[in-house]
Scaffold this active site. Structure first.
Site, mmCIF file in Angstrom:
data_model
loop_
_atom_site.group_PDB
_atom_site.id
_atom_site.type_symbol
_atom_site.label_atom_id
_atom_site.label_comp_id
_atom_site.label_asym_id
_atom_site.label_seq_id
_atom_site.Cartn_x
_atom_site.Cartn_y
_atom_site.Cartn_z
ATOM 1 N N LYS A 1 0.812 -1.200 0.000
ATOM 2 C CA LYS A 1 0.000 0.000 0.000
ATOM 3 C C LYS A 1 0.857 1.268 0.000
ATOM 4 O O LYS A 1 0.662 2.165 -0.815
ATOM 5 C CB LYS A 1 -0.893 -0.037 1.246
ATOM 6 C CG LYS A 1 -1.685 1.179 1.486
ATOM 7 C CD LYS A 1 -2.217 1.148 2.901
ATOM 8 C CE LYS A 1 -1.073 1.346 3.871
ATOM 9 N NZ LYS A 1 -1.502 1.789 5.210
ATOM 10 N N THR A 2 1.810 1.320 0.904
ATOM 11 C CA THR A 2 2.640 2.519 1.004
ATOM 12 C C THR A 2 3.466 2.702 -0.257
ATOM 13 O O THR A 2 3.681 3.813 -0.731
ATOM 14 C CB THR A 2 3.562 2.426 2.223
ATOM 15 O OG1 THR A 2 2.791 2.019 3.343
ATOM 16 C CG2 THR A 2 4.206 3.760 2.511
ATOM 17 N N ASP B 1 -4.259 8.299 2.731
ATOM 18 C CA ASP B 1 -3.800 7.022 3.258
ATOM 19 C C ASP B 1 -4.783 6.547 4.335
ATOM 20 O O ASP B 1 -5.445 7.368 4.967
ATOM 21 C CB ASP B 1 -2.407 7.234 3.867
ATOM 22 C CG ASP B 1 -1.731 5.916 4.201
ATOM 23 O OD1 ASP B 1 -2.209 4.876 3.726
ATOM 24 O OD2 ASP B 1 -0.733 5.943 4.926
ATOM 25 N N GLU B 2 -4.891 5.261 4.533
ATOM 26 C CA GLU B 2 -5.740 4.702 5.595
ATOM 27 C C GLU B 2 -7.156 5.281 5.539
ATOM 28 O O GLU B 2 -7.695 5.735 6.546
ATOM 29 C CB GLU B 2 -5.141 4.992 6.984
ATOM 30 C CG GLU B 2 -3.701 4.550 7.153
ATOM 31 C CD GLU B 2 -3.563 3.069 7.475
ATOM 32 O OE1 GLU B 2 -4.522 2.303 7.242
ATOM 33 O OE2 GLU B 2 -2.486 2.679 7.932
ATOM 34 N N GLN C 1 -9.148 -3.543 7.902
ATOM 35 C CA GLN C 1 -8.255 -3.061 8.953
ATOM 36 C C GLN C 1 -8.818 -1.835 9.645
ATOM 37 O O GLN C 1 -8.094 -1.069 10.275
ATOM 38 C CB GLN C 1 -6.876 -2.735 8.374
ATOM 39 C CG GLN C 1 -6.131 -3.984 7.936
ATOM 40 C CD GLN C 1 -4.701 -3.684 7.541
ATOM 41 O OE1 GLN C 1 -3.903 -3.234 8.346
ATOM 42 N NE2 GLN C 1 -4.384 -3.933 6.288
ATOM 43 N N ARG D 1 0.208 -9.174 10.953
ATOM 44 C CA ARG D 1 1.484 -8.525 11.262
ATOM 45 C C ARG D 1 2.631 -9.516 11.119
ATOM 46 O O ARG D 1 3.788 -9.140 11.039
ATOM 47 C CB ARG D 1 1.525 -7.957 12.696
ATOM 48 C CG ARG D 1 0.511 -6.882 13.039
ATOM 49 C CD ARG D 1 0.492 -5.777 12.058
ATOM 50 N NE ARG D 1 -0.573 -5.996 11.083
ATOM 51 C CZ ARG D 1 -0.659 -5.343 9.942
ATOM 52 N NH1 ARG D 1 0.226 -4.437 9.619
ATOM 53 N NH2 ARG D 1 -1.640 -5.605 9.092
#
Length: 816
Positions: free
Chosen positions: A70-71, A258-259, A289, A635
């Site tokens: 994503k980043t 973002d997010e 998430q 994670r």
DNA sequence: CATTCGAAATTTTTT
DNA sequence: ATTTCGAATG
């Protein structure tokens, strides 16, 4: 690298940005081939990622599952916009939620694009960008451009004053509660006028709205805003000044978020206003998430994206580059139980790897021991401890684990907790600086007027306030008057006079002393550092060090105002990153991080999923908890270890607990049920063989066997329940995760839990238990009791001493 | 006004 | 169990 060569020259700072003209774009495209922007930044991307980068026009929603890059997509997209000449860095708006995320993104963009990308003046958090915009147009919303941003504690003090001023009993209607109401309203973009009457009625008999308004008025008088205002006032600014809005709509040719799943309504409105004109908005997020619903995040924002932005291109990133197949499948299988989701199927080409382990422990202490041992084993295999994390549901779980790490000598670090700038000593120090630099900063002055104690308590402060209000002057000025008059008793008067003299001296020194030296002087002369030096509590030393760090960090800023601006929005404790350490944090704090090995303790009903989340938010609450579990699992890169304990101390008393439903929801083929480690497993628990599985999804009740073993282990004489003596003596019903629903009508406090569409507290098998109602049983921790109810293999037992608890039948013995 | 003792509360957290 | 908050006490 020659990437930067053909980039358009960034405009001067502050220059208003206009769109590129067609000829400019043509010129950019006509650069000779060897000077053309390199596009090798695209080469490492998969097809979907590449599409997400290259679909620059129109609304785009990128559904990026955990570990799907994503980043990388976000940063590459920014680089792409700049490198192709579609926009200057100053024409791109990129918003994140945390300063940390903003910093990382800045670094990565700079890395991709080179010095040309350094501009990015509009890359930051919603709040930082909101601040920047508000300072430019402060006068349009009734502020001065040097307005102060209040922290939570300032906010509370102010609210307390407002409540008292309205003659409302602050004890019945605590400021804290009002703060959370106001927070909630601001999250939803509601000004006092917009608050639905029904909701305002919930506070102080309907005076909630009035208090909210009074608070806002006070803020204006003080030339201050709280965090919510940073967004709300922007909204107001834009709505009331269409020309200003248009200026920003023109400026931001491209917008990235973002997010996105964490945006609240106010942020959504903020974005929508900006995006209305050009619609080049790219939101990246993962509905699976979304774990911040409780603080106002609206999953709906992401679920409804293509409705709000018609014609939106939706791109799914489903290829995971982080975890092994077993971990990924386990996490996917779990999250598939949620109904409110857009739906993604994560896949990986990685090897299957190890299965996700599930281990039962007798109690939380044993759970901590097992985790400790497992980490030591990893360590002796030369695994890097920095790649190991323990993720807990609530902070209270940390203590036992920390204790264990300390006795084992395992180096660890706790992530999260109060932020550096939220710490009392930092806020106090800042208040001194603020009061010195801004004599009208009443909140700052009030905070430190009697810190350290100088005999200026409530009485003196009340007097100050009375005079300040009467004369309509700031507190400092009122103080000057009172020092000269005889309205104040001699002792406090003398003390106040000397304090004012000190402020005068500091203010004079401000002219010629470097600000960090001045800060040092103020902290010493005021007696503040002495106050902590004299305190002998364990954390006093740490506080002094924080103060030193504060002074040190000031050196990096040209002057005090610049520093104060920085600190009100950002300030992180510096990481001592030298040593390898295990990380310990809450699941919430773990979002966005990854580790080779992840330990997930406390998977028990009531704790995880949290009973409170279930009670208060029903199915939505359960689903958010499940997403939290999904975040935890994803994670892990190579190893994920889940634990549950059968007994846990909650608020000091022992409670029987049953495994989390989430354990049952994991696909069997990705899970390995562990035996308790040899040292703690006793004889084979033959009498538990062949017993009905707790969860119907299990063919082999493996974990139950493990549990039985643990029980056997705990049965050794040293562990006799009578010796422990830890259970409640009052017998007033059970005080655990299950109490709410089982309490009699007389029970005070929490509402009954909602039963969620046939999902009971835990799945039960329906198979008969070997016990009958009325049977006498003996439990290791709770002692003797009588079976009151049977649900599959779960018994409700009235213990003679410990009250009513729900336990698994494998944990009690017949007590004929 | 400061200290001290007892009662009550006790998820998750960013800006 | 632990911490925090408020009222009683010196």
């Amino acid at each position: 690298m020659s990437r930067a060569h053909a980039l358009p020259t960034p405009p001067e700072a502050g220059e208003s940005v206009r769109p590129l003209t067609i000829s400019e774009r043509a010129r950019a495209a006509a650069v000779p081939a060897d000077h053309r922007p390199a596009t090798d930044y695209l080469s490492g991307l998969n097809a979907e990622q590449r599409q997400a980068v290259e679909t620059t026009e129109g609304p785009v929603l990128v559904l990026a599952g955990a570990g799907t890059g994503k980043t990388r997509v976000l940063t590459t997209r920014i680089a792409h916009l700049i490198a192709t000449g579609l926009a200057w860095p100053s024409g791109i708006l990129a918003v994140t939620f945390t300063n940390k995320a903003a910093r990382e993104m800045k670094e990565r963009v700079a890395h991709l694009v080179g010095p040309a990308g350094e501009g990015m003046p509009w890359l930051g958090t919603f709040h930082a960008i909101g601040t920047k915009i508000l300072r430019r147009h402060a006068e349009l919303v009734g502020l001065r451009s040097d307005f102060t941003i209040l922290g939570v504690d300032d906010q509370l003090r102010l609210l307390k004053q407002v409540i008292t001023a309205e003659n409302i009993d602050e004890k019945r209607w605590p400021a804290r509660q009002l703060a959370s109401f106001i927070d909630g309203w601001k999250n939803r973009g509601l000004t006092p006028k917009d608050v639905p009457p029904g909701e305002a009625a919930a506070f102080a008999n309907g005076r909630g709205t009035g208090l909210y308004q009074a608070y806002q008025d006070r803020l204006k008088t003080l030339n201050a805003v709280d965090f919510g205002d940073l967004l709300l006032e922007c909204l107001r600014l834009w709505r009331e000044n269409p020309d200003v809005l248009e200026q920003y709509q023109q400026r931001f040719r491209y917008m990235l978020v973002d997010e996105y799943q964490d945006t609240n309504v106010a942020q959504y409105l903020w974005l929508r206003l900006l995006a209305q004109a050009r619609k080049n908005v790219c939101c990246v997020g993962d509905d699976d998430q979304s774990i911040y619903g409780w603080r106002g995040a609206e999953v709906d924002n992401i679920l409804r994206f293509d409705h709000d932005f018609p014609g939106a291109v939706v791109i799914r990133l489903e290829r995971n580059y982080r975890s092994t197949a077993h971990i990924l499948s386990a996490a996917s299988g779990l999250i598939a139980k949620n109904k409110d989701r857009l739906g993604k199927t994560l896949r990986t080409d990685d090897e299957p790897g190890e299965r996700v382990s599930v281990t039962g422990a007798w109690d939380s202490e044993e759970e901590a021991r097992q985790i400790g041992e497992e980490i030591e084993a990893l360590h002796s295999r030369k695994e890097n401890l920095s790649e190991v994390a323990v993720l807990v549901r609530i902070s209270a779980q940390m203590r036992e684990i920390e204790d264990r790490f300390v006795t084992l000598g395992l180096p660890y670090r706790v992530i999260g907790g109060p932020r550096f700038y939220e710490r009392a000593e930092i806020r106090d120090a800042l208040a001194y600086l603020r009061a010195t630099a801004q004599p009208a900063d009443d909140l700052a002055f009030e905070r430190i007027v009697n810190t350290p104690k100088r005999g200026l308590g409530d009485a003196a402060v009340a007097l100050l306030h009375a005079h300040a209000r009467r004369a309509r002057v700031p507190l400092m000025q009122a103080a000057r008057y009172l020092v000269e008059s005889d309205e104040m008793k001699p002792a406090p008067r003398r003390s106040l006079r000397s304090l004012m003299a000190q402020f005068d001296r500091w203010r004079t020194a401000m002219e010629k002393t470097p600000h960090h030296e001045l800060a040092q002087t103020i902290l010493e002369e005021s007696g503040y550092t002495d106050m902590w030096a004299k305190e002998k509590s364990a954390d006093a030393q740490g506080r002094l060090e924080n103060l030193k760090e504060l002074v040190r960090s000031m050196e990096e800023f040209p002057d005090l105002p610049a520093f104060l601006e920085h600190i009100s929005l950002v300030m992180d404790a510096n990481e001592d990153g030298d040593q390898e350490r295990v990380s310990l944090m809450t699941l919430h704090a773990a979002k966005g991080l990854e580790f080779e090995t992840v330990f997930l303790p406390g998977w028990e009903e009531g704790l995880f999923p949290s009973q409170r989340a279930l009670d208060e938010n029903g199915r939505a609450g359960l689903e958010e908890e499940r997403r939290l579990a999904h975040v935890g699992l994803t994670r892990a890169k190579r190893r994920a270890h889940i634990y549950f304990a059968s007994n846990r101390r909650i608020h000091g008393l022992w409670n029987a607990t049953i495994p989390s439903r989430f354990i049952d929801e994991l696909p069997e083929e990705n899970v390995e049920v562990r035996e308790a480690p040899a040292a703690y497993s006793g004889r084979t628990a033959s009498r538990f063989e062949g017993m009905t599985p707790f969860a119907s999804s299990y063919q082999t009740p493996g974990w139950q066997r493990a549990q039985a073993r643990a029980a056997e282990a705990a049965r050794d004489p040293d562990n006799d329940w009578r010796g422990g003596g830890g259970f409640s003596e009052n017998g007033s019903g059970f005080a655990g995760p299950f109490q709410a629903g089982r309490r009699g009508p007389g029970g005070r406090g929490r509402p009954s839990p909602q039963l969620i569409e046939g999902e009971v507290l835990a799945k039960s098998t329906g198979s008969p238990s070997p016990y009958e109602i009325g049977a006498r049983v003996l439990h290791l921790k709770f002692g003797p009791g009588t079976v009151a109810a049977i649900d599959g293999n779960k018994l409700t037992v009235d213990f003679d001493k410990a009250g009513r608890k729900m336990v698994l039948d494998s944990f009690v013995d017949a007590n004929g």
